[in-house]
Design a protein around this motif. Structure first.
Motif, PDB file in Angstrom:
ATOM      1  N   THR A  95     -34.272  -4.021 -15.269  1.00  0.00           N
ATOM      2  CA  THR A  95     -33.356  -5.153 -14.795  1.00  0.00           C
ATOM      3  C   THR A  95     -32.600  -5.543 -16.204  1.00  0.00           C
ATOM      4  OG1 THR A  95     -35.290  -6.635 -15.354  1.00  0.00           O
ATOM      5  CG2 THR A  95     -34.924  -5.724 -13.134  1.00  0.00           C
ATOM      6  N   LEU A  96     -31.330  -6.094 -15.734  1.00  0.00           N
ATOM      7  CA  LEU A  96     -30.385  -6.445 -16.788  1.00  0.00           C
ATOM      8  C   LEU A  96     -29.612  -7.512 -16.200  1.00  0.00           C
ATOM      9  CD1 LEU A  96     -28.749  -5.950 -19.432  1.00  0.00           C
ATOM     10  CD2 LEU A  96     -27.247  -4.504 -18.007  1.00  0.00           C
ATOM     11  N   ASP A  97     -29.680  -8.550 -17.026  1.00  0.00           N
ATOM     12  CA  ASP A  97     -28.745  -9.846 -17.029  1.00  0.00           C
ATOM     13  C   ASP A  97     -27.676 -10.047 -17.661  1.00  0.00           C
ATOM     14  OD1 ASP A  97     -30.597 -10.518 -14.879  1.00  0.00           O
ATOM     15  OD2 ASP A  97     -31.550 -11.953 -16.069  1.00  0.00           O
ATOM     16  N   LEU A  98     -26.363  -9.922 -17.216  1.00  0.00           N
ATOM     17  CA  LEU A  98     -25.257  -9.943 -18.031  1.00  0.00           C
ATOM     18  C   LEU A  98     -24.439 -11.421 -17.736  1.00  0.00           C
ATOM     19  CD1 LEU A  98     -23.342  -8.643 -20.197  1.00  0.00           C
ATOM     20  CD2 LEU A  98     -22.245  -7.614 -17.964  1.00  0.00           C
ATOM     21  N   THR A  99     -24.478 -12.244 -18.886  1.00  0.00           N
ATOM     22  CA  THR A  99     -24.000 -13.501 -18.701  1.00  0.00           C
ATOM     23  C   THR A  99     -22.577 -13.683 -19.121  1.00  0.00           C
ATOM     24  OG1 THR A  99     -26.004 -14.344 -18.497  1.00  0.00           O
ATOM     25  CG2 THR A  99     -24.393 -16.217 -18.877  1.00  0.00           C
ATOM     26  N   SER A 102     -26.956  -9.925 -12.236  1.00  0.00           N
ATOM     27  CA  SER A 102     -28.461  -9.455 -12.523  1.00  0.00           C
ATOM     28  C   SER A 102     -28.356  -8.041 -11.815  1.00  0.00           C
ATOM     29  CB  SER A 102     -29.518 -10.105 -11.827  1.00  0.00           C
ATOM     30  OG  SER A 102     -29.538 -11.441 -12.672  1.00  0.00           O
ATOM     31  N   VAL A 103     -28.327  -7.008 -12.559  1.00  0.00           N
ATOM     32  CA  VAL A 103     -28.271  -5.740 -11.991  1.00  0.00           C
ATOM     33  C   VAL A 103     -29.591  -4.756 -12.299  1.00  0.00           C
ATOM     34  CG1 VAL A 103     -25.867  -5.481 -11.937  1.00  0.00           C
ATOM     35  CG2 VAL A 103     -27.138  -4.725 -13.734  1.00  0.00           C
ATOM     36  N   ALA A 119     -26.186 -10.264 -23.099  1.00  0.00           N
ATOM     37  CA  ALA A 119     -26.849  -9.404 -22.254  1.00  0.00           C
ATOM     38  C   ALA A 119     -28.399  -9.063 -22.409  1.00  0.00           C
ATOM     39  CB  ALA A 119     -26.322  -7.885 -22.113  1.00  0.00           C
ATOM     40  N   LYS A 120     -29.350  -8.984 -21.665  1.00  0.00           N
ATOM     41  CA  LYS A 120     -30.614  -9.303 -21.800  1.00  0.00           C
ATOM     42  C   LYS A 120     -31.393  -8.328 -20.814  1.00  0.00           C
ATOM     43  CE  LYS A 120     -34.657 -12.644 -22.058  1.00  0.00           C
ATOM     44  NZ  LYS A 120     -34.814 -13.788 -22.028  1.00  0.00           N
TER      45      LYS A 120
END
Length: 860
Positions: free
Chosen positions: A395-399, A448-449, A381-382
């Protein structure tokens, strides 16, 4: 129908009452009888030649309670020296009124000037001492005017310490149809007799559970008594329910205790076994070493788990594990096309084998396997920035990446991201309560949330969690991201008014002063209070930005209703004050009238109860979205739902529906339906109690309505449709149902006595109510007949057996009653139920057939 005031009583702890209080451990008081109701301490009247005048009881007359509480340390069921229970808090309650006290040095307690009525007692003893309830009514204490009820409360060790119960099934697996024998082994660990240990089996909502058959009658109603130190085994034989075939297993889950409806500290006994159905889908799995596209004996692989997934609903349908022969059986799978997924370190050698087609007759396939690395999903997560202000949108990117060798099925969040206010649609099927996604081997996907900050910790925003997927062997998919948060602050202003004319807007003279306003929330989770001024206004200055929940306590009985789910949320930002206008209204119990009536005085378990609800708008304005809020204490013997969504039969009154609209002065009658729950057999009653209000999930101030009916035990019912199965598919298809056919219920196929009769309605439906349990035969009065065993009817204890009656044209139209009964009179001729049940029972016994008659059991 009768109302039930007991619905409002919450039993916190178990308790018992006795006939007399003991004044002193060294005295010789009358022996208390714990199963009897408390009695008055008034002296017996002196004989006289003239009748005594009746006592004068005024409307304000009150009564008292005197009692003693002791811990029965030696288990002899009487108070001895050193057993008094001092300094114990206790409470008696009735009709919402609560009275508390504490026991004195000798365990004595008193309550004075109580309104007459029946009181529930609660004792807060130090663990593990418990005051058990002995009577069927929970030992309510009856307070009468100008009298003193005497109570002896005996505390003892939990039942789980006094005796043990173990359960075992006679087989590890069964093939349907089958009968299981459960061996229950009881052991008394005390030096005293333990009486009336009864079973309460948890099969509410579990169609694969045992514990509901006729063989359990003695354990459910009469119980088992154990002598000191006695050990006894009791076998119970029961037909395995059809639902076990669909589930693939049968289970027993029962609690044992004296009076288990009130005492919850008993012993649980559990057992489980596999069940294979006669109609299933089978697969044999193995490694095809000789490449002949089949599994030979030495190629079978055991211990392989395969699940069937519905590609449309994306949910799991069935699962199984291969046995020593490599065979897997899937139960209760409807006809259709499914995707098979092999879990663990095996996979199909050909991807085409993943598609499985199940027909109405079931099916069979070989599953050719190869070694494969299991799915292995990793996550990272970033945040979009390293630092945010507390009012900003983050904003959060969970890969997620599948680094394993097989496709991962049903990948989803394991617990929601609660520190951010993220709309559910941003996660889609990846959300915790959704079906999940597929992630092929080597595939990576990024979600991306965005959302505003809900929670921080020591100036940081921390997102961490785990993923879950089908067949996951260990947690390797944790993720974590951290960002700094700089707190910003803002203001909340508002005004509260009482909408006296009900027009939905504030008019002169409607300001609400002296309202207590409570706000909680913000990025730092603060709690704030204020009081409205003469104009109804309030202000919270310089508060932490973020999300706030605000509640209002308005004088004079006014309420601020929650108009939306989950209630009003206020967001605070530094740029401008957050302003709210709050409308207070009268309680919905003053705006709506409600009545609710069950359609019968007596039901059977599983029978469809019809509830007629009448709602009336007694205002001059429209009320929208009225819903039913039922069974607030989640009692399993009540209608209206126990947990989860309300039953579909409640229609627009369901909390999940839009609700009912009432125009000014309108009275609207609504009929809802719901099956009588299984658990009602233990109380022999079914109840329904609901309040009615818009947004009933959060507004609980609506008018309350309730009704209660008896539940018959020891009987059964049969319901189905009469049809001519033209295409021989075992299903009543359009055009096959037969209306107006007279169906008879007979005690024997050839020479049976007629028990009941009924006519099929417009869609072919027939029903026989309140029939003694056992085997019967159906007959047809008219130009139809049954072939072979098609007319056999098995009436089960406390169940409504659902089955269809398939008939064929008869060679001649001789009424079965004339053929089988020798012209004798039928026991009962009914429209759709058995009448004269007591007569039926007597006659069946006279003819050698067992029957149990059950009548109304009603208490007020």
């Amino acid at each position: 129908m009768l109302g039930i005031g007991a619905l409002a009583t919450v039993a916190v702890l178990a308790f018992s009452t006795a006939a007399f209080a003991q004044d002193d451990p060294s005295s010789t008081p009358p022996t208390p009888t714990e199963t009897s109701a408390p009695q008055s301490s008034e002296p017996a009247p002196t004989p006289s030649s003239e009748p005594a005048p009746p006592p004068v009881v005024t409307a304000a007359a009150t009564g008292d309670i005197d009692g003693v509480l002791y811990t029965d340390k030696n288990g002899n069921k009487q108070q001895d020296a050193g057993e008094a229970a001092p300094d114990v808090e206790l409470m008696v309650s009735a009709k919402g009124a609560e009275h508390r006290t504490t026991t004195g040095a000798e365990g004595k307690f008193s309550f004075h000037d109580l309104a007459p009525g029946r009181y529930d007692a609660t004792y807060w003893l130090e663990d593990p001492w418990i005051v058990h309830r002995v009577g069927s009514d929970g030992d309510l204490i009856t307070v009468e005017p100008d009298k003193t009820a005497q109570v002896v409360a005996r505390a003892e060790r939990p039942y789980a310490e006094q005796f043990s119960v173990s359960a075992s099934l006679d087989r590890d697996s069964y093939r349907m149809p089958a009968t299981a024998t459960v061996t229950l082994t009881f052991a008394n660990a005390t030096n005293n007799k333990i009486s009336n240990i009864r079973a309460r089996c948890d099969h509410e909502g579990f169609p694969n559970a045992l514990g509901r058959g006729k063989a359990w009658n003695a354990l459910v109603t009469n119980g088992v008594s154990l002598a000191p130190g006695e050990r006894r085994s009791i076998p119970v034989t029961e037909v395995i329910p059809e639902g076990a075939g669909r589930a693939g297993n049968v289970m027993l889950d029962c609690e044992f205790a004296p009076n288990p409806d009130w005492n919850s500290d008993g012993v649980w006994a559990r057992a489980r076994a596999k069940v294979s159905s006669s109609t299933n889908y089978s697969m044999v799995v193995g490694e095809d070493k000789n490449a002949d596209d089949r599994i030979d004996g030495d190629e079978a692989v055991s211990g392989v788990k395969v699940v069937l997934l519905d590609p449309k609903a994306r949910g799991q349908v069935s699962e199984g594990t291969s046995d020593a022969d490599g065979r897997i059986e899937f139960f209760g799978v409807k006809a259709g096309v499914y995707r098979a997924a092999v879990l663990g370190s095996w996979g199909f050698s050909d991807a085409g084998q993943e598609q499985v087609e199940v027909t109405e007759q079931g099916g069979f396939a070989y599953g050719l396997l190869k070694h494969a690395n299991p799915a292995d999903v990793r996550a990272s997560a970033k945040f979009g920035k390293q630092s945010y202000e507390s009012h900003e949108t983050v904003t959060l990117d969970l890969t997620i990446t599948n680094v394993g060798g097989k496709t991962a099925e049903q990948v989803k969040l394991w617990g929601d991201v609660t520190v951010l206010d993220v709309a559910p649609e941003q996660w889609g099927d990846f959300l915790t309560n959704r079906p999940g996604i597929r992630l092929a081997a080597g595939e990576s996907r990024t979600f991306s949330v965005s959302g505003r900050i809900v929670d921080t910790w020591d100036g940081e925003l921390v997102v961490n969690g785990e993923l879950h997927y089908l067949g996951q062997e260990e947690i390797t998919s944790g993720y974590r991201a951290v960002a700094d948060v700089v707190e910003t602050r803002g203001d909340i202003t508002g005004v509260v008014y009482a909408d006296k004319n009900g027009n939905g807007q504030q008019d002169p003279g409607e300001a609400a002063p002296e309202v207590l306003v409570e706000a909680s929330g913000g990025a730092t989770h603060g709690y704030l209070t204020a009081t409205t001024d003469a104009n109804g206004g309030f202000t919270f200055k310089d508060v932490s930005s973020g999300r706030y929940w605000i509640s209002y306590t308005v004088p004079g009985g006014w309420l601020v209703h929650d108009e939306v789910n989950p209630g009003p949320i206020t967001w605070v930002e530094p740029s401008a004050p957050a302003h709210v206008t709050v409308r207070a209204d009268r309680p919905y119990s003053e705006l709506i009238e409600a009545t609710m009536v069950l359609d019968k005085d007596t039901y059977m378990v599983g029978e469809i109860a019809k509830i007629t609800i009448t709602l009336k708008n007694i205002t001059h304005r429209e009320i929208r979205g009225v819903q039913a809020g039922c069974n607030p204490l989640r009692h399993q013997d009540q209608l209206g739902g126990v947990r989860g969504p309300m039953p579909e039969g409640w229609g627009e009154l369901r909390k999940e529906a839009a609700g009912v609209t009432l125009v000014p002065g309108e009275s609207k009658t609504i009929t809802v339906t719901e099956p009588v729950p299984d658990y009602a057999r233990f109380r022999q009653q079914v109840a329904v109690g609901c309040s009615f209000a818009p947004n009933a999930t959060f507004n609980h101030d609506g008018p309350w309505a309730l009704d209660v009916a008896d539940v018959l035990v020891g009987l059964g019912a049969v319901q189905g449709r009469v049809a001519h199965d033209l295409n021989h598919n075992g299903v009543v298809d359009p055009g096959e149902a037969l209306a107006g056919v007279r169906v008879l219920l007979l005690t024997d196929k050839e020479y049976g006595l007629q028990v009941a009769d009924t006519l099929s309605d417009a869609d072919g439906t027939v029903r026989f109510d309140r029939v003694p349990t056992g085997e019967f035969w159906a007959g047809i009065d008219g130009p139809w007949t049954f072939e072979g065993e098609a007319g056999h009817v098995d009436v089960r204890l406390d169940e409504v057996v659902q089955r269809d009656f398939f008939v064929v044209p008869a060679p001649r139209a001789t009424p079965p009653a004339e053929q089988h009964s020798g012209g004798s009179k039928a026991l009962a001729r009914t429209g759709a139920s058995v009448l004269g049940l007591g007569v039926i029972a007597v006659l069946l016994v006279a003819f050698g057939f067992g029957a149990r008659a059950a009548g109304r059991r009603r208490t007020s």
